[in-house]
Motif scaffolding. Structure first.
Motif, PDB file in Angstrom:
ATOM      1  N   PRO A 198       0.779  -1.223  -0.053  1.00 36.52           N
ATOM      2  CA  PRO A 198      -0.053   0.004   0.242  1.00 36.52           C
ATOM      3  C   PRO A 198       1.093   1.227   0.013  1.00 36.52           C
ATOM      4  O   PRO A 198       2.059   1.296   0.663  1.00 36.52           O
ATOM      5  CB  PRO A 198      -0.942  -0.109   1.169  1.00 36.52           C
ATOM      6  N   GLU A 199       0.443   2.342  -0.610  1.00 41.20           N
ATOM      7  CA  GLU A 199       1.041   3.616  -0.726  1.00 41.20           C
ATOM      8  C   GLU A 199       1.431   4.141   0.735  1.00 41.20           C
ATOM      9  O   GLU A 199       2.420   4.862   0.756  1.00 41.20           O
ATOM     10  CB  GLU A 199       0.420   4.627  -1.688  1.00 41.20           C
ATOM     11  N   ASN A 200       0.750   3.840   1.804  1.00 41.89           N
ATOM     12  CA  ASN A 200       1.026   4.442   3.145  1.00 41.89           C
ATOM     13  C   ASN A 200       2.073   3.407   3.747  1.00 41.89           C
ATOM     14  O   ASN A 200       2.022   3.919   5.100  1.00 41.89           O
ATOM     15  CB  ASN A 200      -0.310   4.627   3.887  1.00 41.89           C
ATOM     16  N   LEU A 201       2.645   2.788   3.370  1.00 38.32           N
ATOM     17  CA  LEU A 201       3.702   1.945   3.701  1.00 38.32           C
ATOM     18  C   LEU A 201       4.655   1.976   3.125  1.00 38.32           C
ATOM     19  O   LEU A 201       5.643   1.035   2.726  1.00 38.32           O
ATOM     20  CB  LEU A 201       3.219   0.617   4.106  1.00 38.32           C
ATOM     21  N   PRO A 202       5.727   3.030   2.954  1.00 39.48           N
ATOM     22  CA  PRO A 202       6.764   3.397   2.105  1.00 39.48           C
ATOM     23  C   PRO A 202       7.907   2.750   2.629  1.00 39.48           C
ATOM     24  O   PRO A 202       8.911   2.239   1.822  1.00 39.48           O
ATOM     25  CB  PRO A 202       6.794   4.948   2.015  1.00 39.48           C
ATOM     26  N   SER A 203       8.099   2.682   4.049  1.00 37.49           N
ATOM     27  CA  SER A 203       9.501   1.950   4.335  1.00 37.49           C
ATOM     28  C   SER A 203       9.177   0.485   4.033  1.00 37.49           C
ATOM     29  O   SER A 203      10.175  -0.150   3.795  1.00 37.49           O
ATOM     30  CB  SER A 203       9.651   2.186   5.841  1.00 37.49           C
ATOM     31  N   ILE A 204       8.111  -0.076   4.194  1.00 35.37           N
ATOM     32  CA  ILE A 204       7.866  -1.635   3.818  1.00 35.37           C
ATOM     33  C   ILE A 204       8.506  -1.756   2.232  1.00 35.37           C
ATOM     34  O   ILE A 204       8.760  -2.891   2.007  1.00 35.37           O
ATOM     35  CB  ILE A 204       6.432  -2.217   4.150  1.00 35.37           C
ATOM     36  N   GLY A 205       7.758  -0.902   1.442  1.00 39.92           N
ATOM     37  CA  GLY A 205       7.893  -0.869   0.098  1.00 39.92           C
ATOM     38  C   GLY A 205       9.623  -0.872  -0.282  1.00 39.92           C
ATOM     39  O   GLY A 205       9.822  -1.513  -1.127  1.00 39.92           O
ATOM     40  N   ALA A 206      10.061  -0.094   0.647  1.00 38.68           N
ATOM     41  CA  ALA A 206      11.559   0.372   0.383  1.00 38.68           C
ATOM     42  C   ALA A 206      12.572  -1.121   0.884  1.00 38.68           C
ATOM     43  O   ALA A 206      13.472  -1.737  -0.063  1.00 38.68           O
ATOM     44  CB  ALA A 206      12.004   1.396   1.168  1.00 38.68           C
ATOM     45  N   GLY A 207      12.181  -1.747   1.945  1.00 42.37           N
ATOM     46  CA  GLY A 207      12.731  -2.944   2.483  1.00 42.37           C
ATOM     47  C   GLY A 207      12.369  -3.852   1.431  1.00 42.37           C
ATOM     48  O   GLY A 207      13.299  -4.994   1.405  1.00 42.37           O
ATOM     49  N   VAL A 208      11.232  -4.493   1.024  1.00 38.21           N
ATOM     50  CA  VAL A 208      10.888  -5.509   0.232  1.00 38.21           C
ATOM     51  C   VAL A 208      11.742  -5.348  -1.242  1.00 38.21           C
ATOM     52  O   VAL A 208      12.225  -6.309  -1.681  1.00 38.21           O
ATOM     53  CB  VAL A 208       9.363  -5.639  -0.119  1.00 38.21           C
ATOM     54  N   GLU A 209      11.714  -4.091  -1.716  1.00 36.52           N
ATOM     55  CA  GLU A 209      12.331  -3.724  -2.811  1.00 36.52           C
ATOM     56  C   GLU A 209      13.890  -4.013  -2.772  1.00 36.52           C
ATOM     57  O   GLU A 209      14.327  -4.719  -3.647  1.00 36.52           O
ATOM     58  CB  GLU A 209      12.087  -2.415  -3.400  1.00 36.52           C
TER      59      GLU A 209
END
Length: 366
Positions: free
Chosen positions: A95-106
């Motif tokens: 989700p867009e409201n979880l940017p640090s999760i997006g960064a870590g998974v990427e």
């Protein structure tokens, strides 16, 4: 090759109290995400979800529960990852409201795509021993403490210093800047300051005029984010070039990013991939900034060496000549051992130094 993801929280402890305009930090928790491939035993990709307290969009009480949900969905999908579908996976999963999760998974997916060797981007920094020029960070403290930090950074070979201002004593901060300038002109030492939004509409113009006397390279986020008319005026009239930082957080669509930079027209923007949603999202900001002839640099956001390594390798891909903000790896007593070293004001990746990482068998989703 069904991929599986797990996570493990890791609380980092500061060697010294870190003073900012949002308070004093003594520790920070990151969640290390680890991706494995059932067909490649012993190979793992590592990333770091490190929301910054008081600043990240996803600095929320149920962060770990949200991360666990993302991991559960990921593990149900039997995913395979390739360069052509990485962006699709991230867009659909995070989700867009979880940017640090997006960064870590990427980070973790890029790592495993490239063999699980912590070599996410192959370039002169990661593969050939080239250094990245950095600024040395001066934390808030007493006059004597901050001046001692300046001396320490100068002795370590830093030629760009970044000082936090605006939360303790502005007169004291000006005295420190004056003390540095009395010894070094702008051609010898570059000075940046970061207000973290501490100035107000009432005092911002006067304070920027005062700071203009010290030959500063830039000031980060002089006033709080969201005051677009005020910020646009400061970007246009400030004697110290303005760099947007917090202003970018939470702005996710390409159209919104373009509209913001077009309206505010800052001389610089500062990019923190963990706070912006990862490298794909950061690359959009860079593309827009280049189009609008806005300068930029990248900084870490108090990640461990796992996140710092990924951000540094990404940064090196752009060959940006400006000093970057990647000097946070030495802040902690319990950081992960890594090939990252700081020498003469530069960050290096020394491949002969081994990583010490948490084992994925220890990391189980909640």
């Amino acid at each position: 090759m069904p991929l599986k993801i797990v996570y493990k929280p890791h609380t980092l402890h500061f060697r010294k109290e870190a003073g900012t305009s949002r308070g004093v930090l003594t520790q920070k928790t990151s969640w290390i995400v680890i991706v494995t491939d059932s067909e490649k035993p012993g190979v793992a990709g590592y990333g770091e979800c490190g929301p910054l307290p008081g600043l990240s969009v996803d600095d929320i009480p149920d962060f770990e529960a949200q991360l666990a949900d993302v991991c559960t969905i990921f593990n149900e999908l039997d995913l395979e990852v390739f360069p052509f579908n990485l962006g699709i996976i991230l867009e659909q999963l995070i989700p867009e409201n979880l940017p640090s999760i997006g960064a870590g998974v990427e980070m973790a997916l890029l790592d495993i795509m490239n063999g699980g060797q912590r070599m996410l981007f192959k370039n002169g920094f990661s593969d050939r021993g080239e250094g990245i020029l950095m600024n040395g960070l001066i934390w808030m403290g007493s006059f004597e403490n901050m001046l001692a930090q300046v001396e320490e950074k100068l002795s370590q070979g830093f030629t760009t210093l970044k000082m936090k201002v605006g939360a303790i004593d502005f007169e004291q901060e000006c005295r420190i800047l004056e003390a540095v300038r009395s010894r070094f002109d702008p051609n010898a030492i570059t000075l940046r300051v970061d207000a973290n939004g501490a100035f107000t509409a009432e005092n911002a113009h006067e304070r920027l005029e005062r700071l203009g006397a010290f030959g500063l390279h830039s000031i980060e986020q002089p006033v709080k984010a969201g005051q677009h008319e005020l910020m646009a005026g400061l970007c246009k009239t400030s004697p110290v070039p303005v760099a947007l930082d917090e202003e970018l957080i939470g702005v996710t669509s390409y159209r919104e990013k373009f509209a913001l930079l077009k309206k505010l027209a800052p001389p610089f923007i500062i990019l923190k991939p963990t706070l912006l949603g990862g490298f794909t999202a950061t690359s959009e900001w860079i593309e827009i900034a280049n189009r609008l002839q806005i300068g930029w640099w990248i900084t870490s956001a108090l990640e461990s060496n796992i996140g710092l390594n990924a951000i540094a390798q990404y940064t090196a891909s752009f060959h940006n000549p400006l000093p970057q903000g990647l000097g946070t790896g030495q802040l902690y007593t319990n950081n992960f051992e890594s090939p990252l070293t700081v020498e003469d004001g530069h960050l290096y990746y020394r491949k002969e130094i081994a990583w010490t990482l948490p084992g994925h068998a220890l990391a189980e989703p909640a």
